[in-house]
Design a protein around this motif. Structure first.
Motif, PDB file in Angstrom:
ATOM      1  N   ASN A  12     -18.756 -25.432 -31.039  1.00  0.00           N
ATOM      2  CA  ASN A  12     -18.362 -24.095 -31.283  1.00  0.00           C
ATOM      3  C   ASN A  12     -18.677 -24.117 -29.383  1.00  0.00           C
ATOM      4  O   ASN A  12     -19.405 -24.062 -28.734  1.00  0.00           O
ATOM      5  CB  ASN A  12     -20.356 -23.024 -31.333  1.00  0.00           C
ATOM      6  CG  ASN A  12     -20.229 -23.233 -32.859  1.00  0.00           C
ATOM      7  OD1 ASN A  12     -18.954 -23.382 -33.624  1.00  0.00           O
ATOM      8  ND2 ASN A  12     -20.854 -24.022 -33.503  1.00  0.00           N
ATOM      9  N   ASP A  61     -22.674 -26.972 -29.217  1.00  0.00           N
ATOM     10  CA  ASP A  61     -22.843 -25.899 -29.038  1.00  0.00           C
ATOM     11  C   ASP A  61     -22.210 -25.781 -27.550  1.00  0.00           C
ATOM     12  O   ASP A  61     -23.309 -26.341 -27.190  1.00  0.00           O
ATOM     13  CB  ASP A  61     -23.862 -24.821 -29.326  1.00  0.00           C
ATOM     14  CG  ASP A  61     -23.806 -24.457 -31.041  1.00  0.00           C
ATOM     15  OD1 ASP A  61     -22.967 -24.549 -31.238  1.00  0.00           O
ATOM     16  OD2 ASP A  61     -25.270 -24.270 -31.634  1.00  0.00           O
ATOM     17  N   PRO A 108     -20.672 -29.019 -18.468  1.00  0.00           N
ATOM     18  CA  PRO A 108     -21.017 -28.077 -19.403  1.00  0.00           C
ATOM     19  C   PRO A 108     -22.005 -28.014 -20.436  1.00  0.00           C
ATOM     20  O   PRO A 108     -22.861 -29.640 -20.362  1.00  0.00           O
ATOM     21  CB  PRO A 108     -19.852 -27.847 -20.671  1.00  0.00           C
ATOM     22  CG  PRO A 108     -19.137 -28.738 -20.117  1.00  0.00           C
ATOM     23  CD  PRO A 108     -19.578 -30.076 -19.111  1.00  0.00           C
ATOM     24  N   ASP A 109     -23.005 -26.819 -19.933  1.00  0.00           N
ATOM     25  CA  ASP A 109     -24.162 -26.996 -21.184  1.00  0.00           C
ATOM     26  C   ASP A 109     -23.928 -27.496 -22.578  1.00  0.00           C
ATOM     27  O   ASP A 109     -22.459 -26.666 -22.712  1.00  0.00           O
ATOM     28  CB  ASP A 109     -24.708 -25.311 -20.863  1.00  0.00           C
ATOM     29  CG  ASP A 109     -26.339 -25.172 -21.339  1.00  0.00           C
ATOM     30  OD1 ASP A 109     -27.166 -26.733 -21.535  1.00  0.00           O
ATOM     31  OD2 ASP A 109     -26.752 -24.969 -22.129  1.00  0.00           O
ATOM     32  N   THR A 155     -21.526 -24.492 -23.761  1.00  0.00           N
ATOM     33  CA  THR A 155     -21.261 -23.376 -22.768  1.00  0.00           C
ATOM     34  C   THR A 155     -20.693 -23.833 -21.472  1.00  0.00           C
ATOM     35  O   THR A 155     -20.977 -25.000 -20.919  1.00  0.00           O
ATOM     36  CB  THR A 155     -22.272 -22.230 -22.377  1.00  0.00           C
ATOM     37  OG1 THR A 155     -23.148 -22.316 -23.472  1.00  0.00           O
ATOM     38  CG2 THR A 155     -22.541 -21.132 -21.940  1.00  0.00           C
ATOM     39  N   THR A 169     -18.374 -21.458 -25.751  1.00  0.00           N
ATOM     40  CA  THR A 169     -18.433 -20.258 -25.486  1.00  0.00           C
ATOM     41  C   THR A 169     -18.058 -20.610 -24.048  1.00  0.00           C
ATOM     42  O   THR A 169     -18.324 -21.076 -23.397  1.00  0.00           O
ATOM     43  CB  THR A 169     -20.122 -19.685 -25.582  1.00  0.00           C
ATOM     44  OG1 THR A 169     -20.154 -19.994 -26.833  1.00  0.00           O
ATOM     45  CG2 THR A 169     -19.772 -18.692 -24.811  1.00  0.00           C
ATOM     46  N   VAL A 217     -18.508 -18.807 -20.732  1.00  0.00           N
ATOM     47  CA  VAL A 217     -19.267 -17.904 -19.666  1.00  0.00           C
ATOM     48  C   VAL A 217     -18.720 -17.017 -18.714  1.00  0.00           C
ATOM     49  O   VAL A 217     -19.242 -16.093 -18.127  1.00  0.00           O
ATOM     50  CB  VAL A 217     -20.406 -18.660 -19.470  1.00  0.00           C
ATOM     51  CG1 VAL A 217     -21.054 -18.255 -21.087  1.00  0.00           C
ATOM     52  CG2 VAL A 217     -20.359 -19.359 -18.463  1.00  0.00           C
TER      53      VAL A 217
END
Length: 89
Positions: A80, A42, A28-29, A44, A82, A84
């Motif tokens: 965090n 963070d 993951p990014d 994504t 996210t 996507v």
């Protein structure tokens, strides 16, 4: 500790969680901000179809916090996440 190293550790820790699907096998990014005694991350990511997303995000946060702490001795104060996209493996 470099932010890129912490981000790499975080991405690898997140990709080890069942239900996280990488883009063509990649992790993951992740983007990290590092202070002298702690870090924030963070992430994504893409989730596997049928995965409980709330549970997945909780597991990812735990895995990232533990992985970064074990390898760098930095306390992770915030992760965090996210999601996507959702797709099959």
């Amino acid at each position: 500790m470099s932010e890129s190293v912490v981000a790499t550790i975080a991405g690898l820790a997140a990709s080890a969680v069942p239900g996280v699907v990488g883009e063509a096998g990649s992790a993951p990014d992740a983007v990290a901000t590092v202070c002298p005694t702690h870090a924030t991350v963070d992430l994504t990511l893409v989730a596997e179809t049928g995965t409980d997303l709330v549970d997945l995000m909780s597991q990812v946060r735990r895995s990232v916090s533990e992985g970064v702490r074990q390898m760098t001795d930095l306390r992770v104060t915030e992760v965090n996440v996210t999601v996507v996209d959702v797709r099959g493996r």
